[in-house]
Design an enzyme around this catalytic site. Sequence first.
Site, mmCIF file in Angstrom:
data_model
loop_
_atom_site.group_PDB
_atom_site.id
_atom_site.type_symbol
_atom_site.label_atom_id
_atom_site.label_comp_id
_atom_site.label_asym_id
_atom_site.label_seq_id
_atom_site.Cartn_x
_atom_site.Cartn_y
_atom_site.Cartn_z
ATOM 1 N N HIS A 158 41.681 24.533 50.096
ATOM 2 C CA HIS A 158 41.772 23.219 50.753
ATOM 3 C C HIS A 158 42.420 23.333 52.117
ATOM 4 O O HIS A 158 42.956 24.383 52.491
ATOM 5 C CB HIS A 158 42.556 22.240 49.865
ATOM 6 C CG HIS A 158 43.969 22.662 49.606
ATOM 7 N ND1 HIS A 158 44.978 22.518 50.526
ATOM 8 C CD2 HIS A 158 44.538 23.247 48.512
ATOM 9 C CE1 HIS A 158 46.114 22.972 50.021
ATOM 10 N NE2 HIS A 158 45.880 23.434 48.794
ATOM 11 N N CYS A 174 47.277 27.301 45.252
ATOM 12 C CA CYS A 174 46.015 27.136 45.979
ATOM 13 C C CYS A 174 45.973 28.002 47.227
ATOM 14 O O CYS A 174 46.964 28.579 47.646
ATOM 15 C CB CYS A 174 45.821 25.677 46.368
ATOM 16 S SG CYS A 174 45.591 24.577 44.955
#
Length: 198
Positions: A158, A174
């Site tokens: 992301h 992440c």
Amino acid sequence: MRNRSTTVLTRRHFLGGSALAAGALAAPSVLAQTVEMEPDVSTTVQRNISSFRALDWQPYFADLDNGAILVDTTSRALHFWSHDRSVYKLYPTSVPLTEDLTRRGRTSVVRKVEGPDWRPTPAMKKRNPEWPDYVPPGPDNPLGTHALYLSWTYYRIHGTHDTRKIGRRSSNGCIGLYNEHIAELFGLAKVGTQVLLI
């Protein structure tokens, strides 16, 4: 202030390099003399760039069906190859804070979301009880402008609005990219794009 200084320095090098190149076309000996006088910076910059280099897809993937993403958590780089081999991209990333938050192996993109919302995982809330239960899309959202959801629960590639995180161990699991890079990758990757984290 640091960014402005860097920009000025880069422009000066660019302008100086352009003038040098123009002079070199007229007199190649000028270029040779200038290069000899340049200080040897290889020892100072090698550490920063040695791991951040272009890679070939073949040691990591059997094929490029649906494209492929390789995330190298050591060099903090994300590599993308399109299914027809016409596009190769290399992006700097943020990676997980610690080894126990780092997951490695094969997965794939299962969902693409522009303007993602965010909810901390139960483990994140346990570590950081002051965090909100929900953050809508927008400038306060830790997922930035776009997110590629992986088949592993809670794992995503992301964007981030906090650009200081890129190039560092700064995530809770992440892989983060600059918003402009995730927007580009978002347009290139598909649901089904294979992903390998090493």
